[in-house]
Design an enzyme around this catalytic site. Structure first.
Site, PDB file in Angstrom:
ATOM      1  CB  THR A 562      -0.850   0.070   1.284  1.00  0.00           C
ATOM      2  OG1 THR A 562       0.027   0.362   2.390  1.00  0.00           O
ATOM      3  CG2 THR A 562      -1.554  -1.236   1.558  1.00  0.00           C
ATOM      4  CB  VAL A 616      14.891   4.725  -4.092  1.00  0.00           C
ATOM      5  CG1 VAL A 616      15.568   5.777  -4.967  1.00  0.00           C
ATOM      6  CG2 VAL A 616      14.354   5.347  -2.830  1.00  0.00           C
ATOM      7  CG  LEU A 620      17.741   2.862 -11.712  1.00  0.00           C
ATOM      8  CD1 LEU A 620      18.203   4.260 -11.354  1.00  0.00           C
ATOM      9  CD2 LEU A 620      17.985   2.597 -13.178  1.00  0.00           C
ATOM     10  N   GLY A 671       0.319   3.891 -16.142  1.00  0.00           N
ATOM     11  CA  GLY A 671       0.541   3.305 -14.816  1.00  0.00           C
ATOM     12  C   GLY A 671       1.851   3.715 -14.180  1.00  0.00           C
ATOM     13  CD  GLU A 674       4.022   6.814  -5.914  1.00  0.00           C
ATOM     14  OE1 GLU A 674       3.555   6.460  -4.819  1.00  0.00           O
ATOM     15  OE2 GLU A 674       4.869   6.137  -6.530  1.00  0.00           O
ATOM     16  CE  LYS A 689      10.327   6.919  -6.419  1.00  0.00           C
ATOM     17  NZ  LYS A 689       9.838   7.209  -7.761  1.00  0.00           N
TER      18      LYS A 689
END
Ligand code: ADP
Ligand code: ASP
Ligand code: MG
Length: 828
Positions: A562, A616, A620, A671, A674, A689
């Site tokens: 969530t 975050v 990557l 999509g 957020e 982040k």
């Protein structure tokens, strides 16, 4: 599969594998396929009685002993079952001769049972004669089924092949004579004719029928393997090989790919029904491999038992239990430190053929306790009393006591004696499960550690131990909070990857699911694909969180999918309760400082892992890269990057001429944003982040006390529009298009606009703002929603480390989330 070396291969079919005519035909098909594969070398089939027949014959004996006429009814049913199988399996031309054979056999059994009825008792010798009928009846029918399918086959009564002594019920094999008899019997048999041999039965030199003990057909197969110098033995049964526990007790038990002879023998000795305990013995000398396969899943998971001892030190491979055990206790001063006395007792019991499952010595209480089969308890007591008569007379021993109703549980795996920790863990686990340990085995054997418990506790003990050792497989219980896009994708991934994960020894089980309005908790497990259907209206997230903390399931992981602050605020308590937390929710990393410190303290307590690599730059692997750099002594100085896929997408689209509002719409539709697009557009998401990144650098970087408000953030939308309800917000968005177009023009041809987050350690600054960056800089060269981080560190300077990759869409987030879940499970 083993190479065809021209050696014989023995295939054994258990009762369940020949339980119905349909199953018999399945067995025939399997052998037909095997014969096709194996061109050279003889195929030998050993068959049990039809499933349940031996038990029924024993019932008939008990009925006759009790002078109940039902022994005749039982025999009638057995006859009828074989008659039906005969009609179904055999070519009609063979019916008369087969029927004659069976009639004679049943007539013999009837006479024996009538004799038992008259005598009101049944000697072991009589018992063997009667129960041998099961195999003697099944084998001619199985052989007929082979022939009926076009496979030449001949029935053999093993009483002409296997020679034993007269220890009825558990006879000892004379291997030399058996070898001579078998080789002579098969010498003239054409190579393409498959001998179908009765398992379980044998004879003495005088021709008296004996049996090899319950499940003895397994043993017959390996006895014949020895006699024929076979290259391989396959035992076909109704499960996928030897499992980590009895699957009827432990549904999540799994196939053990490889076992050593010792491990298999120990498992069988300690009650695993899948193999007769002596099965392995004839194979050891020539290292003949033994495969255990499932008739109904011939190509599926299976076990190979060989002389390879593959287990690592102290790896428990399986858990098993012997029920119906009795504890026999010697009490008295002579019992303490009395190894000589124990040796004499063992010797005498071994001579009488009594298995001692466990010996425990409590010197403080001056007792020695032996666990034996309940049926052998009286004999054990008698033998001990006579063997130790002198000590009893002298008063060194006060008595020999028997306590029935016990069970012996064992954890099996090679090299146990090198791993004292296993014993400790075993007893701690039983203690935690509130199971009273009656006796602890003296020192670990090489291959098993055992303990006596009350028979009523046997199942619970096996389950608890299986759970605790998790048999190399990391079993973890998952509770998923949030069934939005990421949550649903995670469930789909878990469903799709389940098998692959099991192969990697990771066993994840969903036990709970909660949305903002509904929830379900099911400690027995929920299927990944249909868990949502089980959600209950009268249940909420708090109920589930309370239930799971109370239930104390081992290796419990809450996956918070969530964006909820309320859920994040529960993390410290969960972690302190030993519950792992895995989440892409950025709240926990960015809430107030007090909370953050509380969370850090809970993490430092190291009771359970907290993993959040999806928060975050999931695509990557940014957090893990930086964490690793810091851990190995590098110092991060400057990180500049585009960490918001949404904003990256919006600016890239604007660069290509798309109006601002339209670009936002596209990002939302794809999509990337957020759930609430304003979290992205106001820069809040990027700021969160950046803060998480900064905190990841550790206290030395100087961001320990930083909070979200310390991140300088510029919003892409003025606050009066950002504050509107969502529908109005969307409606007003196009008003901003002209302004953005102007800014873009102003940046000039050599620069592009980008939303850049900057973490400057030396300046102690965290900033998220729109910047015009040189068109050829790494920050400008992004496509779509991809992200980039440019990191200058002590190691990477002046040439920075550049990490670029896809923005975290739902698929990537779910995939990295799953990786975190697996890592958490392995860390617990
Ligand atoms: P068969 O008739 O083929 O000889 P058994 O009934 O003798 O079959 O043995 C197979 C059964 O053993 C399985 O169906 C299972 O219920 C039981 N079993 C007990 N412990 C184990 C274990 N550790 N692994 C596999 N099966 C086991
Ligand atoms: N029929 C015998 C039993 O039921 C032997 C076997 O099936 O292996 O024990
Ligand atoms: Mg069996």
């Amino acid at each position: 599969m083993t190479k065809d070396q021209g050696l014989a291969v023995i295939h054994k079919f258990g009762g369940t594998s020949v339980g119905t005519p349909e199953r018999v035909r399945g067995a025939v098909r399997l052998i037909a396929a095997e014969r096709y594969r194996q061109r050279r070398g003889r195929l030998v089939v050993v068959s049990s009685a039809f499933g349940g027949v031996t038990d029924r014959l024993l019932e008939a004996i008990r009925a006759a002993v009790a002078r109940k006429e039902t022994h005749r009814t039982i025999l009638g049913e057995i006859r009828e079952r074989h008659e039906a199988a005969l009609r179904d399996l055999a070519d009609p031309a063979e019916h008369p001769s087969l029927r004659a054979h069976l009639d004679a056999l049943w007539e013999q059994v009837r006479e024996l049972l009538d004799g038992v009825f008259l005598l009101r008792e049944c000697s072991p010798r009589f018992t063997d004669a009667i129960i041998s009928a099961g195999e003697r009846a099944s084998v001619p029918l199985v052989a007929a089924a082979f022939r009926n399918a076009g496979l030449p086959a001949r029935a053999f009564d093993a009483r002409t092949l296997v020679r034993t002594d007269d220890r009825f019920g558990e006879a000892t094999v004379d291997f030399a004579t058996t070898r001579a008899l078998t080789q002579a019997a098969f010498a003239d048999l054409p190579p393409d004719v498959v001998p179908i041999v009765t398992g379980f039965v044998a004879t003495t030199e005088e021709g008296v029928t004996t049996t090899l003990g319950r499940s003895g057909s397994d043993y017959t197969a390996t006895i014949l393997a020895d006699a024929l110098d076979a290259g391989r033995v396959v035992i076909w049964t109704d499960v996928n090989g030897v499992l980590s526990a009895d699957p009827r007790l432990v549904p999540e038990a799994f196939t053990l790919d490889a076992l050593s002879y010792q491990e298999a023998a120990e498992l069988a000795f300690f009650g695993a029904k899948v193999l007769h305990p002596r099965t392995m013995r004839p194979l050891v000398r020539r290292s003949v491999p033994l495969e255990i396969r499932n008739t109904m899943d011939a190509g599926g998971a299976a076990t190979v038992i060989s002389d390879a001892r593959t287990g690592a030190e102290g790896t428990v491979k399986a858990v098993t239990a012997i029920r119906g055990a009795a504890l026999v206790t010697l009490r008295g001063s002579g019992a303490s430190g009395a190894s000589a006395l124990a040796a004499r007792a063992f010797e005498a019991l071994a001579q009488a053929g009594i298995d001692v499952f466990l010996m425990a010595q409590a010197s403080s209480e001056q007792t020695v306790t032996l666990a034996v089969r309940g049926t052998a308890a009286e004999a054990t007591q008698r033998i001990l009393v006579s063997t130790l008569a002198r000590e009893l007379e002298r008063g060194d021993l006060l008595g020999v006591e028997v306590e029935e109703g016990a069970a012996v549980v064992a954890a099996v795996g090679d090299f146990m004696h090198y791993a004292p920790g296993v014993a400790g863990r075993m007893f701690a686990t039983l203690g935690k499960a509130r199971i009273n340990v009656l006796a602890i085995a003296q020192g670990a054997s090489d291959t098993a550690i055992s303990a006596a418990v009350s028979e009523a506790d046997a199942s619970a003990a096996v389950r608890a131990l299986h759970e605790a050792f998790a048999m190399k497989r990391t079993r973890a219980h998952l509770v998923l909070v949030g069934a939005g896009a990421v949550g649903q994708r995670l469930l789909a991934l878990l469903d799709a990857q389940q098998e692959a994960l099991l192969d990697r020894q990771v066993n994840l089980q969903l036990v709970g699911l909660a949305t903002s309005t509904r929830a379900v908790y099911e400690p027995g497990g929920l299927p990944f694909d249909t868990a949502e259907d089980a959600l209950r209206d009268d249940h909420g997230l708090s109920d589930v969180l309370d239930e799971i903390t109370a239930a104390r399931l081992e290796r419990l992981i809450v996956v918070d999918a969530t964006a909820s602050e309320a859920v994040a605020r529960r993390y410290p308590d969960l972690l302190r309760a030993g519950v792992g937390v895995v989440t892409p929710n950025k709240q926990a990393g960015t809430l107030d400082h007090t909370f953050w410190q509380d969370l850090q303290a809970a993490i430092r307590a190291r009771r359970a892992p907290f993993l959040y690599d999806t928060t975050v730059g999931a695509g990557l692997a940014l957090l893990s890269s930086l964490r690793e750099a810091v851990r190995t002594g590098d110092r991060i100085r400057l990180v500049e990057g585009v960490f918001s896929g949404t904003l990256g997408y919006v600016f890239n689209a604007m660069r290509d001429g798309t109006p601002f509002s339209e670009a936002v719409r596209q990002a939302h539709a794809a999509g990337y944003t957020e759930p609430d697009p304003r979290d992205d557009l106001t820069g809040v998401d990027a700021a969160r982040k950046l803060l998480i990144l900064a905190r990841e650098l550790g206290p030395d970087a100087g961001f320990g006390d930083t909070v979200l408000a310390d991140v300088t953030t510029t919003s892409l939308v003025p606050s009066d529009i950002a504050r509107l309800p969502l529908d109005l917000f969307w409606a007003r968005l196009p008003e901003l298009d002209a302004g953005w177009e102007r800014q873009r023009q102003a940046a000039g041809a050599d620069s592009v606009l980008q939303y850049v987050s900057t973490l400057d350690v030396d300046a102690g600054q965290l900033q998220c703002r729109v910047r015009a960056v040189a068109a050829d800089s790494p920050l400008a060269r992004l496509r779509g929603s991809s992200l980039v981080a440019v990191c200058t560190t002590d190691r990477y300077a002046p040439e920075p480390l550049i990490v670029q990759g896809p923005g975290a869409n739902i698929d990537i987030t779910a995939a990295v989330l799953l990786a975190d879940v697996v890592r958490a499970a392995e860390a617990m």
